[in-house]
Design an enzyme around this catalytic site. Structure first.
Site, short mmCIF file in Angstrom:
data_model
loop_
_atom_site.label_atom_id
_atom_site.label_comp_id
_atom_site.label_asym_id
_atom_site.label_seq_id
_atom_site.Cartn_x
_atom_site.Cartn_y
_atom_site.Cartn_z
CG ASP A 8 20.11 -69.57 2.23
OD1 ASP A 8 20.90 -69.41 1.30
OD2 ASP A 8 19.84 -68.67 3.05
CB SER A 9 24.58 -69.98 3.05
OG SER A 9 23.94 -68.72 3.13
CE1 TYR A 54 27.08 -72.67 2.01
CE2 TYR A 54 25.48 -72.80 0.24
CZ TYR A 54 26.08 -73.36 1.35
OH TYR A 54 25.68 -74.60 1.77
N GLY A 55 28.68 -66.51 -0.17
CA GLY A 55 28.92 -65.44 -1.16
C GLY A 55 30.33 -65.30 -1.67
CB CYS A 104 21.29 -70.28 -1.53
SG CYS A 104 22.86 -69.42 -1.53
CG ASN A 105 19.44 -65.44 -5.42
OD1 ASN A 105 18.82 -65.31 -6.46
ND2 ASN A 105 18.89 -65.20 -4.24
CB THR A 106 25.57 -67.65 -3.64
OG1 THR A 106 25.13 -66.39 -3.13
CG2 THR A 106 27.04 -67.60 -3.95
CB CYS A 129 21.07 -62.25 -1.49
SG CYS A 129 21.48 -63.10 0.06
CB THR A 130 17.12 -66.28 -0.26
OG1 THR A 130 18.29 -66.89 0.29
CG2 THR A 130 16.87 -66.81 -1.64
CG HIS A 131 20.39 -64.09 4.05
ND1 HIS A 131 20.81 -65.14 3.27
CD2 HIS A 131 20.64 -64.45 5.34
CE1 HIS A 131 21.30 -66.09 4.06
NE2 HIS A 131 21.20 -65.70 5.32
#
Ligand code: DGL
Length: 254
Positions: free
Chosen positions: A9-10, A41-42, A72-74, A179-181
């Site tokens: 992920d970012s 990354y967004g 990471c969805n982005t 978003c995974t956050h």
């Protein structure tokens, strides 16, 4: 080490995905890569994200990973198509906002999709959205939110959520954590929106990963609990500590 599974992920947000995977694949070894030097990354261009992801993928391939999880969805929205084409022999599993779940389980309820600007504007998400549109959905680009969560600043987070989510209070019943956050701040979101139902794609991704490994006979069946290696692109000790701290706790609390 067994042949590991690479996950990235970012930053540390992808821990919310890893947690779901470990629940059903506890015997695997994992390498988690947090690309904090390039976080967030967004707002980055497709080309930049593709390059960043490819470098991480190369590292995982060098480390002999049997599968790569894009947590990471982005990054999934922008890079998975390219990566699958370029590395056809590599298994990729990619997270996406759980909007289909809303369609399947709570179609008639007003819904808020929270994600990065990159995800909301992506072609991949737009195809998903138009396929499962319940016509009662608000799409919210949460610019800067992943970064605030990454930094772990509570005051800033509360201020941000009050400002951006306040207008949806009483209006939405479903919230897609795109978003995974965001699973890390479920409590804080509930404080602003009241009781809502959350939709997170990670449990489904974990099942899919398990099915793929089973199908290809790649599951570790040794019955020995797996290991987790953490790599941060800035070598930040505090990221590593926070990552393992979150992983230890059953509930995701900032
Ligand atoms: N966890 C990433 C996602 O799921 C955060 C993106 C970011 O770094 O902005 O989209």
């Amino acid at each position: 080490m067994k042949q590991p599974i690479g996950i990235f992920d970012s930053g540390i947000g992808g821990v919310t995905v890893l947690k779901e995977i470990i629940k059903i694949l506890p015997n695997e070894d994992y390498i988690y890569y947090s690309d904090s030097i390039n976080n967030p990354y967004g707002d980055k261009t497709d080309k930049t994200i593709i390059n960043l992801c490819e470098n991480i993928v190369k590292l995982f391939i060098k480390r002999n990973c049997k599968a790569i999880v894009i947590a990471c969805n982005t990054a999934s929205a922008k890079a998975v198509k390219y990566l699958r084409e370029k590395y056809p022999n590599q298994i990729f599993v990619a997270i996406e906002p759980a909007y289909k779940m809303v369609h399947d389980y709570a179609y008639d309820k007003p819904t808020l999709v929270m994600a990065t600007k990159g995800t909301i504007k992506s072609e991949k998400f737009n195809l998903l959205f138009h396929k499962y549109n319940n016509h009662k959905t608000y799409l919210l680009s949460c610019v800067g939110l992943a970064d605030i969560i990454e930094k772990g600043n509570h005051e800033e987070l509360e201020k941000y959520l009050r400002k951006t989510l306040g207008i949806y209070k009483g209006k939405v019943k479903n919230v897609v954590l795109g978003c995974t956050h965001y699973p890390l701040i479920k409590n804080e979101i509930t404080e602003v929106l009241g009781q809502v139902e959350f939709f997170n794609g990670a449990p489904r991704l974990a099942v899919h990963l398990k099915e793929l490994l089973e199908e290809k006979n790649l599951l570790s069946n040794e019955g020995i609990k797996g290991k987790i290696e953490f790599i941060d692109s800035q070598n930040l000790k505090e990221k590593e500590e926070r990552f393992f701290e979150i992983l230890k706790n059953a509930e995701f609390i900032l």
